[in-house]
Design a protein around this motif. Sequence first.
Motif: not given
Lengths: 108, 111
Positions: B36, B38, B42-44, B49, B59, B88, B90, B100-104, B107
Motif C-alpha cells: 500500500y 499512503q 490521505r487514505g491507504l 497484492y 491495482e 508512506f 506499507l 491484514q497485519y501491517f509492517g512498520p 517513509r
Amino acid sequence: RKEVEQDPGPFNVPEGATVAFNCTYSNSASQSFFWYRQDCRKEPKLLMSVYSSGNEDGRFTAQLNRASQYISLLIRDSKLSDSATYLCVVNMGNKLTFGGGTRVLVKP
Amino acid sequence: SQTIHQWPATLVQPVGSPLSLECTVEGTSNPNLYWYRQAAGRGLQLLFYSVGIGQISSEVPQNLSASRPQDRQFILSSKKLLLSDSGFYLCAWSVLQETQYFGPGTRLLVL
C-alpha cells in the motif's frame, strides 16, 4: 461515490466523554468489516472486527447496519491515548478497501 | 507468532533514481501479501497484492512494480522515481482475504 467513506474529523473529545462515528460503504455484497487504528506516522493496527450482531471490546463498541450500509465505532470514557485516526475497512470479496480515516483528538 | 519486517524505515531519493523496498514475513506460510501507499494526510491506496510466489496483481497503473521471489518475501521496485512517488509505503500480510497485519512501513521522500 467512494467505496468506503468516513468523516475525516477531527472529533475533539474531552477526556472521559463518549464519541461515536460512522463509516458508509457502497457495496451491499460486502462480507466483513473491521476498524483499524493508526497513530501519527505509524502503521495501521487492527482494533476490532465488526460482527453482524455488534460487538464490544472494553470501552469500544462496533455496530453494523447492513440495511443502511454503515458501520459505527463508539468509544466510552475516552482516554488521552485514544487520540488517533480510526480507519474503517470493508472486505468486498477479493480485497480490503480502506476508508480515509476519522481523526479523534482527546483533550484533558 | 507472526512478524512482518520492512526496510529501510526511511529513504530519501532523487528523482529518476531506482527504488527497492523489501518486506518479509515470519511465522506463517503462503500468506497473501500486499503493498500500500499512503500519501500525507490521505487514505491507504492498494498498489499490489500477491496470493503466491510469482503471482502479482496490480491495482493502479504506475511506474512501480512488485515481485515475490520467495513465499514470505515481497519487493516493491521502480526503475525511475517520480516526485509523486513520495509517501508512506506499507506492506501487509493476511491469511486468505481476511484481517491484514501491517509492517512498520517505509517513509519515502523523492526530491
